[in-house]
Design an enzyme around this catalytic site. Structure first.
Site, PDB file in Angstrom:
ATOM      1  N   THR A 183      -9.288   0.081   6.293  1.00  0.00           N
ATOM      2  CA  THR A 183      -8.073   0.275   5.837  1.00  0.00           C
ATOM      3  C   THR A 183      -6.639   0.203   7.000  1.00  0.00           C
ATOM      4  O   THR A 183      -7.040   0.236   7.743  1.00  0.00           O
ATOM      5  CB  THR A 183      -7.962   1.649   5.176  1.00  0.00           C
ATOM      6  OG1 THR A 183      -9.107   2.883   5.445  1.00  0.00           O
ATOM      7  CG2 THR A 183      -9.752   1.272   4.220  1.00  0.00           C
TER       8      THR A 183
ATOM      9  N   CYS B  80       0.431  -0.616  -0.390  1.00  0.00           N
ATOM     10  CA  CYS B  80      -0.097  -0.059   0.067  1.00  0.00           C
ATOM     11  C   CYS B  80       0.729   1.764  -0.153  1.00  0.00           C
ATOM     12  O   CYS B  80       1.452   1.445   0.934  1.00  0.00           O
ATOM     13  CB  CYS B  80      -0.709   0.398   1.082  1.00  0.00           C
ATOM     14  SG  CYS B  80      -1.474   1.371   1.316  1.00  0.00           S
TER      15      CYS B  80
ATOM     16  N   ARG C  11     -14.887   0.877   5.941  1.00  0.00           N
ATOM     17  CA  ARG C  11     -13.455   0.226   5.484  1.00  0.00           C
ATOM     18  C   ARG C  11     -12.747  -0.604   6.054  1.00  0.00           C
ATOM     19  O   ARG C  11     -12.060   0.972   7.054  1.00  0.00           O
ATOM     20  CB  ARG C  11     -13.884   0.918   4.009  1.00  0.00           C
ATOM     21  CG  ARG C  11     -14.074   0.805   3.375  1.00  0.00           C
ATOM     22  CD  ARG C  11     -13.322   2.023   1.843  1.00  0.00           C
ATOM     23  NE  ARG C  11     -12.918   3.123   2.146  1.00  0.00           N
ATOM     24  CZ  ARG C  11     -11.794   3.341   1.428  1.00  0.00           C
ATOM     25  NH1 ARG C  11     -11.141   2.778   1.075  1.00  0.00           N
ATOM     26  NH2 ARG C  11     -11.129   4.573   1.602  1.00  0.00           N
TER      27      ARG C  11
ATOM     28  N   TYR D  26      -4.899   6.229  -9.401  1.00  0.00           N
ATOM     29  CA  TYR D  26      -5.637   5.235  -9.883  1.00  0.00           C
ATOM     30  C   TYR D  26      -7.002   5.407 -10.003  1.00  0.00           C
ATOM     31  O   TYR D  26      -7.470   4.956 -10.190  1.00  0.00           O
ATOM     32  CB  TYR D  26      -6.136   5.131  -7.290  1.00  0.00           C
ATOM     33  CG  TYR D  26      -5.180   4.256  -6.778  1.00  0.00           C
ATOM     34  CD1 TYR D  26      -5.768   3.264  -6.738  1.00  0.00           C
ATOM     35  CD2 TYR D  26      -4.106   5.108  -6.195  1.00  0.00           C
ATOM     36  CE1 TYR D  26      -4.941   2.027  -5.616  1.00  0.00           C
ATOM     37  CE2 TYR D  26      -3.148   4.243  -5.592  1.00  0.00           C
ATOM     38  CZ  TYR D  26      -3.449   2.634  -5.739  1.00  0.00           C
ATOM     39  OH  TYR D  26      -2.391   1.689  -4.879  1.00  0.00           O
TER      40      TYR D  26
ATOM     41  N   TRP E 186      -7.051  -7.007   5.059  1.00  0.00           N
ATOM     42  CA  TRP E 186      -5.557  -7.352   5.250  1.00  0.00           C
ATOM     43  C   TRP E 186      -5.578  -8.247   6.532  1.00  0.00           C
ATOM     44  O   TRP E 186      -6.691  -8.115   7.382  1.00  0.00           O
ATOM     45  CB  TRP E 186      -5.189  -5.774   6.310  1.00  0.00           C
ATOM     46  CG  TRP E 186      -4.490  -4.929   5.951  1.00  0.00           C
ATOM     47  CD1 TRP E 186      -5.560  -3.985   4.731  1.00  0.00           C
ATOM     48  CD2 TRP E 186      -3.794  -4.518   4.553  1.00  0.00           C
ATOM     49  NE1 TRP E 186      -4.390  -2.941   3.902  1.00  0.00           N
ATOM     50  CE2 TRP E 186      -3.493  -3.384   3.511  1.00  0.00           C
ATOM     51  CE3 TRP E 186      -2.624  -5.543   4.636  1.00  0.00           C
ATOM     52  CZ2 TRP E 186      -2.681  -3.141   3.062  1.00  0.00           C
ATOM     53  CZ3 TRP E 186      -1.511  -4.990   3.056  1.00  0.00           C
ATOM     54  CH2 TRP E 186      -2.162  -3.762   2.456  1.00  0.00           C
TER      55      TRP E 186
ATOM     56  N   SER F  16      -3.438   8.429   6.594  1.00  0.00           N
ATOM     57  CA  SER F  16      -1.358   8.383   6.169  1.00  0.00           C
ATOM     58  C   SER F  16      -1.268   9.570   6.743  1.00  0.00           C
ATOM     59  O   SER F  16      -0.257   9.776   6.482  1.00  0.00           O
ATOM     60  CB  SER F  16      -1.360   8.093   5.105  1.00  0.00           C
ATOM     61  OG  SER F  16      -1.460   8.723   4.021  1.00  0.00           O
TER      62      SER F  16
END
Length: 407
Positions: free
Chosen positions: A215, A147, A213, A279, A184, A232
């Protein structure tokens, strides 16, 4: 019986969706094609037997050669339907199913453009606040090697020289088959300190009833058993500011005050044109949306290359948060984003931009950067896990550091 019921129910639901999308005439043609598709297997056989060569020409290993001709549908249906009508119907049916699969993978807006969902815990908390005190060993980050958003955080941990006594790090495995939701799971070699099987279970423990989600990256307060953030950008900014018990170790400042405005402005166009632009290329389901995204990627690469022709890094002569956010995208570009996502066209490479390539080499030589990624695993994950983009599951020859130009 439950399995049979679920299968029939799913089939009927798909048929209804296809009927609504295609209209009655094409739907009936589609149904006929499906019938012929199924019926042709036992009637015509999956394989076509090719006669053996004459005895004098027979090789030691040759006995019988079988050619897989699929279901031999084209030969069968051409006796009933015009080939063009059959092919157009099948193409439209496959395209309809593919778009629905893509929407499951990556939410789409009305124009067929990828619309990235916002992080559920963005700005949820901050290390150093009353709720989340700045303490060593209190926090833990969960990251996945493939990722790029996790890669940002891994870079921050390494460049800030944070050790296990400052903050814990667990590396996740990407395996959507074994994961109960999302992709994950925890490996036997790097288990969750809170005892979860996969990331969904961890989210449920920390936020009971959570439906969003699951994530990564994920920053967790182990002591309070709360999620601090799963964004992030937030996590990188927090790790840059927090002390976390470091003993006066010198480390890079990723967000110096005198460059903060320039970093923010750079982050904005880097995200839109490149980080998310690649993306938008890969997850587009309409030609117009892909064309726009691909054009943005080209603009972003040219803009970065021009800036780096005049200075060592994006915001001057020091590595900052802006460089950290661009680097994961560039390192994955030649192996995944260009060939698989068709970002900027399938033949575009980072080595086409000499100043950008020099910048990558400069970043790669910094302490901790090379250790921040398993390049082969990161690239191959895109081909292994993004089934709608690579339904055959074939993995390309692994890309190396030399292929990118790092050696």
């Amino acid at each position: 019986l439950c399995t049979v019921y679920a299968t029939v129910h799913t089939f009927l639901k798909i048929q209804t969706l296809i009927f609504d999308s295609m209209g009655s005439t094409k739907f009936y043609l589609y149904t006929i094609c499906c019938f012929l598709f199924i019926a042709s297997r036992p009637l015509l056989g999956v394989y076509c037997l090719v006669p053996n060569p004459p005895p004098g020409q027979r090789t030691s290993y040759h006995e019988e050669v079988f050619l897989d001709k699929g279901f031999n549908i084209l030969e069968t249906t051409s006796k009933v339907l015009p080939q063009g009508l059959f092919i157009s119907t099948v193409k439209e049916t496959w395209n309809f199913i593919w778009r629905k699969m893509m929407a499951e993978l990556a939410p789409q807006n009305a124009s067929g453009s990828y619309s990235r969902p916002s992080s559920a815990f963005q700005n949820a908390g901050e290390i150093g606040s009353l709720e989340f005190p700045d303490e060593p060993c209190r926090y833990h980050v969960y990251l996945g090697n493939p990722c790029p958003w996790c890669h940002r955080v891994k870079l921050a941990v390494l460049l800030k020289k944070l050790e296990p006594e400052n903050i814990g790090v667990t590396m996740l495995l990407d395996d959507p088959v074994k994961a109960s939701r999302g992709g994950w799971i925890f490996s036997n070699n790097d288990k969750d300190p809170l005892g979860s099987y996969d990331l969904r279970e961890l989210y449920d423990k920390l936020f009971p009833g959570y439906k969003g989600r699951c994530t990564a990256p994920l920053l967790v307060d182990k002591k309070a058993r709360k999620i601090v953030s799963n964004d992030s950008s937030d996590i990188v900014r927090m790790l840059n500011k927090a002390n976390l018990g470091k003993m006066n170790k010198e480390s890079i400042d990723l967000y110096p005050n005198e460059l903060s405005s320039e970093i923010d402005a750079t982050n904005e166009w880097v995200y839109e044109l490149l980080n998310n632009g690649v993306y938008r290329c890969g997850f587009s389901t309409r030609q117009e949306s892909y064309n726009k995204a691909s054009s943005d990627v080209i603009i972003g690469l040219e803009r970065a290359d021009k800036i780096l022709s005049q200075q060592d890094f994006l915001c001057g002569n020091v590595f900052t948060e802006a460089d950290l956010r661009l680097l994961p995208t560039v390192l994955r570009f030649d192996g995944a984003y260009s060939p698989l996502f068709r970002a900027g066209g399938v033949n575009r490479r980072i080595r086409d931009y000499p100043n950008l390539l020099s910048w990558v080499k400069r970043c790669w030589s910094m302490d901790g950067v090379e250790q921040s990624i398993d390049l082969e695993d990161a690239v191959s994950s895109y081909y292994r896990q993004l089934f709608p983009l690579n339904p055959g599951g074939l993995l390309p020859t692994p890309i190396s550091k030399k292929d990118i130009g790092l050696e």
